[in-house]
Design a protein around this motif. Structure first.
Motif, PDB file in Angstrom:
ATOM      1  N   GLY A 195       0.792  -1.300  -0.068  1.00  0.00           N
ATOM      2  CA  GLY A 195      -0.086   0.164  -0.028  1.00  0.00           C
ATOM      3  C   GLY A 195       0.954   1.363   0.061  1.00  0.00           C
ATOM      4  O   GLY A 195       0.521   2.123  -0.825  1.00  0.00           O
ATOM      5  N   ASP A 196       1.874   1.332   0.731  1.00  0.00           N
ATOM      6  CA  ASP A 196       2.717   2.396   0.901  1.00  0.00           C
ATOM      7  C   ASP A 196       3.539   2.493  -0.444  1.00  0.00           C
ATOM      8  O   ASP A 196       3.778   3.480  -1.006  1.00  0.00           O
ATOM      9  CB  ASP A 196       3.866   2.025   1.918  1.00  0.00           C
ATOM     10  CG  ASP A 196       4.945   2.919   2.136  1.00  0.00           C
ATOM     11  OD1 ASP A 196       4.349   4.460   1.823  1.00  0.00           O
ATOM     12  OD2 ASP A 196       6.143   2.982   2.506  1.00  0.00           O
ATOM     13  N   GLY A 197       4.007   1.263  -1.314  1.00  0.00           N
ATOM     14  CA  GLY A 197       4.548   1.282  -2.429  1.00  0.00           C
ATOM     15  C   GLY A 197       3.830   2.056  -3.484  1.00  0.00           C
ATOM     16  O   GLY A 197       4.353   2.700  -4.526  1.00  0.00           O
ATOM     17  N   ALA A 203      -3.473  -3.245   1.020  1.00  0.00           N
ATOM     18  CA  ALA A 203      -2.765  -4.198   1.833  1.00  0.00           C
ATOM     19  C   ALA A 203      -3.806  -5.400   2.316  1.00  0.00           C
ATOM     20  O   ALA A 203      -3.388  -6.485   2.308  1.00  0.00           O
ATOM     21  CB  ALA A 203      -2.389  -3.328   3.214  1.00  0.00           C
ATOM     22  N   GLY A 204      -5.007  -4.973   2.603  1.00  0.00           N
ATOM     23  CA  GLY A 204      -5.788  -6.094   2.951  1.00  0.00           C
ATOM     24  C   GLY A 204      -5.951  -7.081   1.881  1.00  0.00           C
ATOM     25  O   GLY A 204      -6.086  -8.405   2.114  1.00  0.00           O
ATOM     26  N   GLY A 205      -5.967  -6.721   0.730  1.00  0.00           N
ATOM     27  CA  GLY A 205      -5.888  -7.693  -0.476  1.00  0.00           C
ATOM     28  C   GLY A 205      -4.803  -8.393  -0.629  1.00  0.00           C
ATOM     29  O   GLY A 205      -4.772  -9.903  -0.771  1.00  0.00           O
ATOM     30  N   VAL A 206      -3.436  -7.991  -0.423  1.00  0.00           N
ATOM     31  CA  VAL A 206      -2.280  -8.754  -0.277  1.00  0.00           C
ATOM     32  C   VAL A 206      -2.293  -9.535   0.771  1.00  0.00           C
ATOM     33  O   VAL A 206      -1.680 -10.865   0.621  1.00  0.00           O
ATOM     34  CB  VAL A 206      -1.166  -7.820  -0.343  1.00  0.00           C
ATOM     35  CG1 VAL A 206       0.186  -8.537  -0.389  1.00  0.00           C
ATOM     36  CG2 VAL A 206      -1.131  -6.868  -1.706  1.00  0.00           C
ATOM     37  N   ALA A 207      -2.652  -8.973   1.937  1.00  0.00           N
ATOM     38  CA  ALA A 207      -2.647  -9.831   3.474  1.00  0.00           C
ATOM     39  C   ALA A 207      -3.426 -11.353   2.790  1.00  0.00           C
ATOM     40  O   ALA A 207      -3.188 -12.481   3.243  1.00  0.00           O
ATOM     41  CB  ALA A 207      -3.160  -9.327   4.261  1.00  0.00           C
ATOM     42  N   LEU A 208      -4.720 -11.021   2.244  1.00  0.00           N
ATOM     43  CA  LEU A 208      -5.706 -12.106   2.039  1.00  0.00           C
ATOM     44  C   LEU A 208      -4.933 -13.079   1.092  1.00  0.00           C
ATOM     45  O   LEU A 208      -5.229 -14.299   1.415  1.00  0.00           O
ATOM     46  CB  LEU A 208      -7.026 -11.707   1.384  1.00  0.00           C
ATOM     47  CG  LEU A 208      -8.078 -12.553   0.831  1.00  0.00           C
ATOM     48  CD1 LEU A 208      -8.365 -13.722   2.114  1.00  0.00           C
ATOM     49  CD2 LEU A 208      -9.079 -12.117   0.210  1.00  0.00           C
ATOM     50  N   LEU A 209      -4.085 -12.686  -0.075  1.00  0.00           N
ATOM     51  CA  LEU A 209      -3.627 -13.532  -0.771  1.00  0.00           C
ATOM     52  C   LEU A 209      -2.488 -14.478  -0.183  1.00  0.00           C
ATOM     53  O   LEU A 209      -2.392 -15.686  -0.326  1.00  0.00           O
ATOM     54  CB  LEU A 209      -2.984 -12.895  -1.955  1.00  0.00           C
ATOM     55  CG  LEU A 209      -3.919 -12.005  -3.177  1.00  0.00           C
ATOM     56  CD1 LEU A 209      -3.039 -11.389  -3.964  1.00  0.00           C
ATOM     57  CD2 LEU A 209      -4.996 -13.256  -3.634  1.00  0.00           C
ATOM     58  N   GLY A 223      -9.172   9.056   2.084  1.00  0.00           N
ATOM     59  CA  GLY A 223      -8.315   8.332   1.267  1.00  0.00           C
ATOM     60  C   GLY A 223      -7.281   7.172   1.996  1.00  0.00           C
ATOM     61  O   GLY A 223      -6.780   6.654   1.251  1.00  0.00           O
ATOM     62  N   GLY A 224      -7.645   7.294   3.281  1.00  0.00           N
ATOM     63  CA  GLY A 224      -6.860   6.045   3.756  1.00  0.00           C
ATOM     64  C   GLY A 224      -7.282   4.751   3.613  1.00  0.00           C
ATOM     65  O   GLY A 224      -6.516   3.863   3.821  1.00  0.00           O
ATOM     66  N   TRP A 225      -8.542   4.600   3.068  1.00  0.00           N
ATOM     67  CA  TRP A 225      -9.021   3.329   2.790  1.00  0.00           C
ATOM     68  C   TRP A 225      -8.165   2.769   1.612  1.00  0.00           C
ATOM     69  O   TRP A 225      -8.037   1.632   1.301  1.00  0.00           O
ATOM     70  CB  TRP A 225     -10.562   3.488   2.219  1.00  0.00           C
ATOM     71  CG  TRP A 225     -10.691   4.639   1.192  1.00  0.00           C
ATOM     72  CD1 TRP A 225     -10.755   5.850   1.241  1.00  0.00           C
ATOM     73  CD2 TRP A 225     -10.536   4.175  -0.266  1.00  0.00           C
ATOM     74  NE1 TRP A 225     -11.016   6.575   0.089  1.00  0.00           N
ATOM     75  CE2 TRP A 225     -10.915   5.437  -1.053  1.00  0.00           C
ATOM     76  CE3 TRP A 225     -10.358   3.142  -1.218  1.00  0.00           C
ATOM     77  CZ2 TRP A 225     -10.820   5.420  -2.428  1.00  0.00           C
ATOM     78  CZ3 TRP A 225     -10.228   3.137  -2.385  1.00  0.00           C
ATOM     79  CH2 TRP A 225     -10.613   4.450  -3.023  1.00  0.00           C
ATOM     80  N   PHE A 226      -7.591   3.505   0.753  1.00  0.00           N
ATOM     81  CA  PHE A 226      -6.823   3.270  -0.469  1.00  0.00           C
ATOM     82  C   PHE A 226      -5.747   2.083  -0.173  1.00  0.00           C
ATOM     83  O   PHE A 226      -5.786   1.153  -0.614  1.00  0.00           O
ATOM     84  CB  PHE A 226      -6.537   4.402  -1.200  1.00  0.00           C
ATOM     85  CG  PHE A 226      -5.978   3.782  -2.663  1.00  0.00           C
ATOM     86  CD1 PHE A 226      -6.645   3.727  -3.772  1.00  0.00           C
ATOM     87  CD2 PHE A 226      -4.694   4.070  -3.024  1.00  0.00           C
ATOM     88  CE1 PHE A 226      -6.269   3.368  -4.983  1.00  0.00           C
ATOM     89  CE2 PHE A 226      -4.098   3.564  -4.131  1.00  0.00           C
ATOM     90  CZ  PHE A 226      -4.950   3.142  -5.277  1.00  0.00           C
TER      91      PHE A 226
END
Length: 655
Positions: A146-148, A461-467, A453-456
């Motif tokens: 997300g930071d990236g 991050a949530g999607g990557v963590a789920l994967l 915008g913090g949701w973005f």
């Protein structure tokens, strides 16, 4: 550019020297002289401090706006905003990261994955309390993606927006120019950055000196800003301000420390000494001077609030400074992108992500890698952020929340590592507890921006963590199913005696993830054809929870009744090159050259079938895992095995 494999159809001994170099270069060796230390510190300026070094473009502007509370900027608010940023840098980056977190290294390697390796997170099983640790660690790793996505967007936008200072009519062109720069940045990744990377350090050195000079000029306008060194000024302001102002000010001040986490993430590339030297001798003083200069400018001219960084420079220097700032933000973005590549490779090695195509862009350094899938994903996410938010002001709301949560997780993991290493509980609670309290304060302050915008980054991050969690759990289910299907060595030998197979001449290596029993590919081959090769090697690849393995320790050969079992060991930062490892085995006398030359590899090709009847994971996650497994890089390609020597043996596994 080339893949990790050397020549695809060669098992030549040239790979041996490369593997030896890899084993030696994976862990950072401390510079032995002052000149060497200074050289490494210069390199760290471009890689470690690019992100935090470009924060002055927008951090104080946002902090001062927050302190003003939507009204006119008062002198007290300007000083408080400056003081909050100064002490955020001192406490979070200088004290916590530079002095504390850098101690939590895994044989010289840093970052979230190194922490998970120290804590043996791979061994955590479902249902145990340690699962919380694993989830927290993987969420922390995912937050870096997300930071990236946000860092290149906000950094490049803030630099290009400098055009509006002297040419407001160019405002509509800011977003298109930013998108063009970002597209070019990501498109260039496939060529590698080894050569241009050598100039990153000198460019950032000039950048830090330039912003320091700008700051000194600003301080000369209103020396009273030096009272911002008193932390009680910011504390007193926060005590008397409304909660909304406090949260906004702390959230904006936190923008000044984003990028500080790169100190720990890049520890393995530069070492503790050079990173600390660069920070305390140059980066911190230059940042403080610039923030003080901007604060002084706001004391002298509150109307400069819209762009205090650009107003510090004389008019003739604005356009050159925009070009210089754009170069600095590109360097900062490049560092984030390269970090995402390295993080992904480590996650793959540790079993938290499926195998992806990894290309090596520099033969002299294993750190120079390019992952096309990750590059494309980050590019799409970054361009989406630019188009969705449209300005660095709007993106500031999205920036910070992911990093603040990452810092909370890092502090927690560091506390667990300190306890694992034997530090007293009282000391750990006192030190890490104090930093955790501060981290939580910043996280709460940033949390109010979640709808701005913090949701973005959190969604990314949530999607990557789920994967990551789905892949790990799916791998556990496949391993369990595989174990049920796998024959023991004794049972297999009994079958061979009961029904003797044909034994065609040749040497075959059967890849197997287990160090026990008979690979499914071997038992399936025997069941389907009634034949097995005359000479058999069972080949297992083991990724250890250390950064690198010495070249002499890569290969272990075990003689068993009727075949040989070979175990190849690698650290989680190393590429896995099976041909090079076999060359080492030849050099060590564990295999003969003729055997290696004629070797044929049998690789299990598993088709995962999701089933509602098998418990262990939600059906939709089973389907997601099956999709990931189908699209993962094939083992033979990932392990650099020449495709002309590979025979796939298919197996269906139901989970």
């Amino acid at each position: 550019m080339r893949a990790y494999c050397s020549e695809p159809d060669s098992f030549g001994l040239e790979n041996l020297s490369m593997t030896a170099k890899i084993a030696k270069s994976s862990g950072h060796a401390a510079p032995k002289s002052t000149v060497a230390t200074l050289g490494v510190s210069l390199g760290a300026l471009g890689v470690v401090y690019g992100d935090i070094g470009t924060s002055p473009l927008y951090a104080l502007r946002e902090a001062a706006k927050a302190a003003a509370g939507g009204g006119a900027l008062s002198p007290a608010a300007a000083v408080a905003a400056t003081s909050a940023i100064i002490w955020s840098l001192v406490v979070i980056v200088a004290l916590k990261y530079a002095l504390l977190i850098l101690r939590a290294d895994n044989r010289g390697e840093g970052g979230i994955m190194a922490m998970l390796a120290i804590l043996h997170a791979r061994a955590v099983q479902p249902g145990r309390s340690g699962l919380i640790l694993l989830v927290a660690g993987l969420v922390g790793a995912a937050l870096l993606y997300g930071d990236g996505a946000i860092t290149p967007a906000v950094s490049v936008l803030s630099a290009v927006e400098g055009l509006k200072t002297d040419a407001p009519f160019l405002a509509p062109a800011v977003v298109p120019i930013t998108i063009c720069i970002i597209v070019g940045l990501f498109a260039a990744q496939r060529f590698g950055t080894a050569k241009i990377g050598r100039v990153f350090g000198p460019v950032m050195l000039l950048w830090f000196l330039a912003i320091a000079l700008l700051g000194i000029g600003g301080i000369a306008r209103a020396p009273h800003i030096l009272v911002a060194f008193d932390p009680f000024i910011a504390i007193d302001f926060l005590r008397h301000a409304p909660f909304a102002v406090d949260a906004a000010l702390l959230g904006a001040a936190f923008l000044a420390v984003t990028g500080g986490e790169a100190m720990y993430a890049d520890l393995g590339h530069f070492g503790v000494g050079p990173i600390r030297l660069a920070w305390f001798a140059l980066v911190l003083p230059c940042l403080l001077l610039n923030y003080l200069g901007q604060g002084a400018l706001l004391l002298d001219n509150p109307s400069a609030l819209a762009s205090p960084f650009w107003k510090l420079a004389p008019g003739w220097a604005h356009y050159p400074l925009v070009a210089f700032a754009t170069c600095a933000t590109i360097i900062a973005s490049q560092s984030i992108i390269s970090g995402a590549f390295s993080l992904t490779r480590q996650a793959i090695q540790l079993g938290f992500l499926p195998r992806l195509r990894v290309l090596h862009t520099d033969a002299a350094s294993i750190g120079q890698v390019y992952l096309p899938f990750v590059n494309t994903g980050l590019a799409i996410a970054t361009i989406t952020a630019v188009v969705t938010f449209g300005s660095s002001d709007a993106l500031a709301g999205a920036y910070g929340i992911a990093v603040s949560l990452l810092m909370v997780i890092t502090t927690l993991l560091a506390a667990l590592i300190a306890r694992q290493w034997g530090y007293a509980l009282a000391l750990v609670l006192a030190v890490n507890g104090a930093f955790l309290t501060i981290d939580l304060g910043f996280f709460v302050a940033n949390s109010v921006k979640i709808f701005e915008g913090g949701w973005f980054p959190l969604a990314i991050a949530g999607g990557v963590a789920l994967l990551m969690l789905t892949w790990r759990r799916g791998q556990q289910l496949v391993a369990a199913a595989r174990a049920c299907m796998r024959q023991s060595s004794d049972a297999f030998r009994a079958d061979l005696k009961a029904r003797p197979p044909l034994r065609p001449a040749g040497v075959a290596a059967f890849l197997t993830p287990s160090r026990e029993g008979v690979p499914l590919s071997l038992s399936r081959l025997y069941a389907l054809t009634g034949a097995i090769p005359e000479h058999i090697i069972l080949l297992s690849i083991e990724i250890l929870e250390i950064p690198a393995v010495a070249a002499d320790d890569h290969v272990q050969l075990i003689a068993e009744d009727g075949y040989r079992r070979m175990i190849l060991r690698y650290g989680f930062t190393e590429p896995v090159r099976v041909p090079a490892a076999l060359d080492i085995a030849v050099a060590q006398g564990k295999l003969d050259a003729e055997t290696v030359r004629d070797l044929v590899f049998y690789v299990g090709r598993e088709a995962v079938i999701p089933s509602r009847a098998v418990l262990g994971m939600a059906y939709w996650r089973e389907k997601l895992f099956a999709f990931m497994q189908r699209n993962a890089e094939r083992p033979a390609a990932y392990f650099c095995i020449p495709p002309g020597r590979v025979i796939d043996v298919g197996t269906e596994i139901e989970i």
